[in-house]
Design an enzyme around this catalytic site. Structure first.
Site, PDB file in Angstrom:
ATOM      1  N   GLU A 109       0.804  -1.226   0.000  1.00  0.00           N
ATOM      2  CA  GLU A 109       0.000   0.000   0.000  1.00  0.00           C
ATOM      3  C   GLU A 109       0.840   1.280   0.000  1.00  0.00           C
ATOM      4  O   GLU A 109       0.333   2.360   0.292  1.00  0.00           O
ATOM      5  CB  GLU A 109      -0.954   0.044   1.214  1.00  0.00           C
ATOM      6  N   THR A 115       1.632   2.300  -8.308  1.00  0.00           N
ATOM      7  CA  THR A 115       1.086   3.474  -9.020  1.00  0.00           C
ATOM      8  C   THR A 115       2.222   4.228  -9.700  1.00  0.00           C
ATOM      9  O   THR A 115       2.078   4.691 -10.834  1.00  0.00           O
ATOM     10  CB  THR A 115       0.336   4.399  -8.049  1.00  0.00           C
ATOM     11  N   ARG A 154      -6.626  -0.616  -7.610  1.00  0.00           N
ATOM     12  CA  ARG A 154      -5.717  -1.265  -6.660  1.00  0.00           C
ATOM     13  C   ARG A 154      -5.589  -2.750  -6.967  1.00  0.00           C
ATOM     14  O   ARG A 154      -6.555  -3.499  -6.867  1.00  0.00           O
ATOM     15  CB  ARG A 154      -6.238  -1.058  -5.232  1.00  0.00           C
ATOM     16  N   ASP A 208       9.317  -3.789 -10.200  1.00  0.00           N
ATOM     17  CA  ASP A 208       8.372  -3.605  -9.100  1.00  0.00           C
ATOM     18  C   ASP A 208       8.115  -4.967  -8.480  1.00  0.00           C
ATOM     19  O   ASP A 208       7.748  -5.913  -9.180  1.00  0.00           O
ATOM     20  CB  ASP A 208       7.062  -3.000  -9.631  1.00  0.00           C
ATOM     21  N   GLN A 236       3.983  -6.950   0.132  1.00  0.00           N
ATOM     22  CA  GLN A 236       3.494  -7.662   1.300  1.00  0.00           C
ATOM     23  C   GLN A 236       4.600  -8.553   1.875  1.00  0.00           C
ATOM     24  O   GLN A 236       5.505  -8.981   1.164  1.00  0.00           O
ATOM     25  CB  GLN A 236       2.275  -8.524   0.926  1.00  0.00           C
TER      26      GLN A 236
END
Length: 383
Positions: free
Chosen positions: A49, A54, A190, A218, A222
């Site tokens: 998050e 993005t 998301r 990327d 988590q």
């Protein structure tokens, strides 16, 4: 004899052609090897998050061809899932809050309770129905209920995603039968990163390519994804570490006892100490500043253990800047505390970012490009 000579000539020509092909293959391999040496490897890291994915999508939009129609359409199901999952979180959260004392403000109207139960059941499924006008209207009515708005105000306690308001305000458009997601929709969508995705690009400087070629990786943020990073660590030019500075009052998706900012601190500390990053440049993106600046005026920084000694000094923009500089200083202190003496000369830069803002991302990557170009010139003895 003539036949034998003919065969001999045939074999010679075949051998020559085969040798030429082999030489061409070797030449291409050599060219590709040389080209690889000029490609700079960037590793995009951060906790879940943090907004790093993005950033990745923005790079695709800014420095590549962006998303074609097929790619845009592939996000329809993702956006539908985001909407159903979010309304379920809010409805279930309102029921939880309504069980506590002084909880009347979390009680929905009878009509919306029925709608909420229906939508919560949909949100529990693995396969979601395509969002249509009828469902969009029901979701919209539930979203406008004062009990849901009161619940949304406590979203930091419920894992409510940042995209919530954007999608709820666009339900009619998103439910159109011929809906094709816009670039902005895709940026808000998301999808939890699992595994590793990569993109190759060259930043644009003054309407022309910078000359540097980057390969950006990327990786899943988590906890259970981090073991997949290890094989990417060798030969990295720079680590771009994303930290969502608005998450100082939120907990982890998979561990609601753990503060997200504390998790980010521990992850940054761990990454800094990895032996393979001994000479690697670090670019720290203090991300989600847009959310941070609206939150910090109502939610004090010192709710986070790491920031417990923070004292507000003003109000409005002055306080926002003071709070931001405090967080920046905390990360800088952590960087130097976690950096061995023989590594202090590696490049470390901090940037204020809002991943959803394309102009900010473009400007930031221009600065990153310039920093890395200067470092390369310095190492080559040209500066």
């Amino acid at each position: 004899m003539g036949l034998l000579c003919s065969k001999s000539r045939h074999y010679t020509e075949a051998d020559t052609e085969e040798n030429a092909q082999a030489a061409e293959i070797e030449r291409r391999i050599e060219q590709e090897t040389k080209a690889e040496k000029h490609i700079q490897k960037l590793l995009l890291l951060g906790a879940g998050e943090s907004g790093k994915s993005t950033i990745f999508k923005q790079i695709k939009l800014l420095f590549q061809t962006g998303f074609d129609e097929a790619e845009l359409k592939s996000y329809v199901s993702v956006i539908d899932a985001n909407i159903y999952q979010t309304i379920k979180i809010l409805y279930d959260g309102s029921k939880e809050f309504a069980q506590n004392a002084d909880s009347s403000k979390y009680v929905l109207s009878s009509e919306n309770k029925v709608i909420g139960e229906k939508l919560s059941e949909i949100g529990s499924k693995l396969d979601y129905p395509r969002l249509n006008r009828e469902l969009a209207e029901e979701i919209g009515n539930l979203w406008k209920d004062s009990a849901i708005q009161e619940t949304y105000a406590r979203g930091n306690e419920l894992q409510v995603p940042d995209c919530t308001n954007y999608f709820m305000e666009n339900l009619q458009r998103l439910s159109d039968a011929n809906y094709v997601p816009t670039k902005e929709d895709v940026l808000y969508a998301r999808v939890r990163t699992t595994g590793v995705v990569e993109i190759q690009f060259s930043p644009v400087r003054e309407n022309k390519k910078s000359g540097e070629v980057y390969r950006l990786f990327d990786v899943g943020g988590q906890r259970n994804e981090r073991r997949k990073w290890i094989h990417l660590f060798e030969g990295v030019t720079a680590v771009i570490f994303c930290a969502a500075i608005n998450e100082y009052d939120q907990t982890l998706f998979k561990d609601e006892q753990k503060n997200r900012m504390m998790e980010t601190k521990e992850l940054f500390d761990w990454v800094l100490k990895q032996p393979c990053f001994e000479k690697t440049s670090f670019m720290l993106f203090l991300n989600k500043f847009d959310i941070f600046e609206s939150k910090v005026l109502t939610v004090p920084l010192n709710v986070c253990e790491w920031f417990k000694d923070y004292q507000p000094v003003s109000t409005g923009k002055q306080e926002i800047e003071h709070a931001y500089e405090y967080i920046k200083k905390k990360f800088e202190e952590l960087y130097f505390q976690s950096t061995a003496p023989d590594r202090v000369d590696r490049v470390f830069k901090v940037y204020r970012t809002t991943a959803l803002n394309q102009k900010v991302v473009k400007k930031t990557f221009k600065l990153v490009d310039e920093t890395l170009r200067r470092r390369n010139l310095f190492e080559a003895g040209l500066l």
